[in-house]
Design an enzyme around this catalytic site. Structure first.
Site, mmCIF file in Angstrom:
data_model
loop_
_atom_site.group_PDB
_atom_site.id
_atom_site.type_symbol
_atom_site.label_atom_id
_atom_site.label_comp_id
_atom_site.label_asym_id
_atom_site.label_seq_id
_atom_site.Cartn_x
_atom_site.Cartn_y
_atom_site.Cartn_z
ATOM 1 N N LEU A 118 95.653 25.882 31.688
ATOM 2 C CA LEU A 118 96.334 23.708 32.094
ATOM 3 C C LEU A 118 97.857 24.059 31.761
ATOM 4 O O LEU A 118 98.673 24.283 31.428
ATOM 5 C CB LEU A 118 95.930 23.255 31.058
ATOM 6 C CG LEU A 118 94.621 23.066 30.749
ATOM 7 C CD1 LEU A 118 94.547 21.667 29.644
ATOM 8 C CD2 LEU A 118 93.794 22.279 31.824
ATOM 9 N N HIS A 162 97.418 19.207 35.655
ATOM 10 C CA HIS A 162 96.282 19.081 34.839
ATOM 11 C C HIS A 162 96.837 17.995 34.268
ATOM 12 O O HIS A 162 95.701 17.289 34.245
ATOM 13 C CB HIS A 162 95.611 20.225 34.703
ATOM 14 C CG HIS A 162 95.306 21.722 34.789
ATOM 15 N ND1 HIS A 162 96.344 22.819 34.899
ATOM 16 C CD2 HIS A 162 94.408 21.216 35.934
ATOM 17 C CE1 HIS A 162 95.559 23.173 35.745
ATOM 18 N NE2 HIS A 162 93.910 23.472 36.362
ATOM 19 N N GLN A 210 88.325 20.249 49.223
ATOM 20 C CA GLN A 210 87.444 20.382 47.513
ATOM 21 C C GLN A 210 88.008 18.462 46.623
ATOM 22 O O GLN A 210 85.736 18.290 46.838
ATOM 23 C CB GLN A 210 87.715 20.609 46.072
ATOM 24 C CG GLN A 210 87.694 20.679 44.934
ATOM 25 C CD GLN A 210 88.083 21.134 43.612
ATOM 26 O OE1 GLN A 210 87.698 22.689 43.780
ATOM 27 N NE2 GLN A 210 89.268 20.410 43.196
ATOM 28 N N SER A 231 98.160 27.534 38.881
ATOM 29 C CA SER A 231 97.888 28.763 37.966
ATOM 30 C C SER A 231 97.474 30.001 38.100
ATOM 31 O O SER A 231 98.589 30.960 37.021
ATOM 32 C CB SER A 231 96.114 28.634 37.082
ATOM 33 O OG SER A 231 96.046 27.006 36.338
ATOM 34 N N GLY A 249 92.492 17.051 41.630
ATOM 35 C CA GLY A 249 93.602 16.411 42.702
ATOM 36 C C GLY A 249 93.970 17.262 43.930
ATOM 37 O O GLY A 249 92.833 17.510 44.231
ATOM 38 N N GLU A 250 94.768 16.205 44.863
ATOM 39 C CA GLU A 250 94.696 16.478 45.851
ATOM 40 C C GLU A 250 95.288 18.081 46.578
ATOM 41 O O GLU A 250 95.777 17.966 47.540
ATOM 42 C CB GLU A 250 95.951 15.651 46.723
ATOM 43 C CG GLU A 250 95.512 14.300 46.270
ATOM 44 C CD GLU A 250 96.228 13.171 46.917
ATOM 45 O OE1 GLU A 250 97.116 13.248 48.112
ATOM 46 O OE2 GLU A 250 95.499 11.878 46.819
ATOM 47 N N GLU A 275 101.790 21.120 33.973
ATOM 48 C CA GLU A 275 101.585 19.463 34.164
ATOM 49 C C GLU A 275 101.199 19.305 35.585
ATOM 50 O O GLU A 275 100.631 17.830 35.449
ATOM 51 C CB GLU A 275 103.171 19.647 35.037
ATOM 52 C CG GLU A 275 103.897 18.507 34.518
ATOM 53 C CD GLU A 275 104.233 18.182 33.395
ATOM 54 O OE1 GLU A 275 103.535 18.623 32.330
ATOM 55 O OE2 GLU A 275 104.081 16.604 32.670
ATOM 56 N N GLY A 296 91.239 26.147 33.600
ATOM 57 C CA GLY A 296 91.814 25.583 32.212
ATOM 58 C C GLY A 296 93.362 26.323 32.609
ATOM 59 O O GLY A 296 94.108 26.376 33.809
ATOM 60 N N ASP A 317 93.967 20.496 46.238
ATOM 61 C CA ASP A 317 92.762 21.755 46.706
ATOM 62 C C ASP A 317 92.274 19.955 47.391
ATOM 63 O O ASP A 317 90.802 19.960 47.134
ATOM 64 C CB ASP A 317 92.135 21.658 45.271
ATOM 65 C CG ASP A 317 92.657 22.709 44.538
ATOM 66 O OD1 ASP A 317 92.863 24.010 44.980
ATOM 67 O OD2 ASP A 317 92.800 22.807 43.607
HETATM 68 P P1 AMP Z 1 91.835 24.056 38.583
HETATM 69 O O1 AMP Z 1 91.700 24.616 37.344
HETATM 70 O O2 AMP Z 1 93.019 25.053 39.213
HETATM 71 O O3 AMP Z 1 90.344 23.989 38.847
HETATM 72 O O4 AMP Z 1 92.656 22.605 39.295
HETATM 73 C C1 AMP Z 1 91.647 21.753 38.307
HETATM 74 C C2 AMP Z 1 91.956 20.279 38.912
HETATM 75 O O5 AMP Z 1 93.427 20.157 38.761
HETATM 76 C C3 AMP Z 1 91.687 20.172 40.152
HETATM 77 O O6 AMP Z 1 91.282 19.058 40.415
HETATM 78 C C4 AMP Z 1 93.199 20.458 40.764
HETATM 79 O O7 AMP Z 1 93.238 19.825 42.758
HETATM 80 C C5 AMP Z 1 93.696 19.956 39.960
HETATM 81 N N1 AMP Z 1 95.381 20.267 39.720
HETATM 82 C C6 AMP Z 1 95.471 21.591 39.708
HETATM 83 N N2 AMP Z 1 96.730 21.786 40.317
HETATM 84 C C7 AMP Z 1 97.318 20.475 40.693
HETATM 85 C C8 AMP Z 1 98.778 19.657 41.163
HETATM 86 N N3 AMP Z 1 100.316 20.639 41.865
HETATM 87 N N4 AMP Z 1 99.036 18.894 41.171
HETATM 88 C C9 AMP Z 1 97.571 18.546 41.263
HETATM 89 N N5 AMP Z 1 96.853 18.104 40.951
HETATM 90 C C10 AMP Z 1 96.377 19.833 40.805
#
Ligand code: AMP
Length: 309
Positions: free
Chosen positions: A44, A48, A165, A198, A159-160, A46, A42, A162
């Protein structure tokens, strides 16, 4: 289609119960649709939204977004309780992006009271992020395995940003014979170069200024690529060390599967640093030396993807 319609196209539905969501995605799959899953915590942004848009480019698919701040992946001294949870704003973002289903379970709905089984990530889970955050990837892989089993998506998007992950989830899907295809999406950055996160909301103005040394260091490392691994690390380190507002957790050059870095060819430079109390992650793909193995697309996020709209 005959019989009762299990959902109304174009209308976002929010599910809190794993069983209920599982029934809906099973029913949708039975109609011949493919299912996308975008797992998130969450708040969220750009980044996400880019994952969601990537998912929606595949014709004939239904897109589910999970919003779950997973207690299992936070250490005892981490920000689980203060992690932002702006659910209504997130649902508006999902509606604006044309998401079909949101899964927003409580920790109790996900883990009950007596859950003891977890997914062990292996050696890579104890390196890089895992060395600084013991147990983190065990928590991540456990929740991702559960989400993949609940939703049974054809495609799940990561997302790359992480990167470790992403690699560990791909590994898990192979090792445990899970059926979802894991799709990597390139990092989305703010205009100033900082990778969206986030956690950027925690940064003061000064901390944010200091944080810009992170993408600058990666860029310097990438530019030093032809000179080899030592030069890459030295160039990146020099940029970070010139910024007194940052504390480096690690800066490492690795192969794209996060094994040892090649002397020649594509690699990843990964960094984690703290600005004040906020940990920031970033990474970049670069070329070490002059040789590139063009046939190796193991970590090419577009490899094996179906046709786009
Ligand atoms: P999170 O909510 O931080 O667990 O992220 C959820 C998904 O969004 C994960 O797969 C992250 O790698 C991806 N994500 C977060 N920030 C970015 C970003 N700046 N660019 C690309 N993917 C992202």
């Amino acid at each position: 289609m005959t019989g009762q319609r299990p959902y109304t196209p174009g209308e976002l539905t929010v599910h809190h119960s794993p069983d209920e969501l599982g029934k809906v995605t099973r029913a949708l799959r039975a109609t011949g649709r493919k299912i996308n899953l975008v797992p998130t915590m969450g708040a969220l942004h750009e980044g996400h939204r880019t994952l969601i848009r990537r998912a929606r480019r595949i014709p004939g698919t239904v897109t589910a977004v999970s919003i779950f701040v997973n207690p299992l992946q936070f250490g005892p001294d981490e920000d689980f309780h203060r992690y932002p949870r702006p659910l209504e704003t997130d649902l508006d973002a999902c509606r604006a992006e044309g998401v079909d289903l949101v899964f927003n379970p409580s920790p109790e709905a996900m883990y009950g009271t007596g859950a003891t089984t977890t997914v062990h990530p292996g050696q890579l889970g104890a390196e890089l992020e895992g060395a600084v955050r013991p147990g983190h990837f065990e928590g991540v892989l456990t929740v991702v395995a559960k989400l993949l089993n609940i939703v049974r998506p054809d495609f799940a998007y990561f997302g790359e940003k992480d990167y470790q992950q992403f690699v560990l989830v791909k590994r898990m899907v192979t090792d445990l014979n899970l059926e979802s295809a894991i799709v990597g999406v390139p990092i989305v950055r703010d205009a100033d170069g900082l990778a969206l996160s986030s956690r950027n909301a925690y940064l003061s103005e000064d901390e944010r200024r200091a944080a810009l040394a992170i993408p600058a260091a990666l860029a310097a490392g990438a530019m030093a690529g032809p000179d080899g691994p030592a030069a890459i690390l030295a160039a990146a380190r020099a940029v970070v060390e010139a910024e007194s507002g940052l504390r480096l957790d690690y800066l490492e050059l690795r192969a794209r599967d996060l094994g040892p870095a090649p002397e020649n060819g594509k690699a990843r430079l990964l960094i984690a640093a703290r600005a004040g109390r906020t940990r920031l992650l970033d990474n970049i793909q670069l070329v070490v030396g002059h040789g590139v193995d063009e046939n190796d697309d193991t970590y090419n996020p577009a490899a094996g993807l179906p046709r786009e709209r």
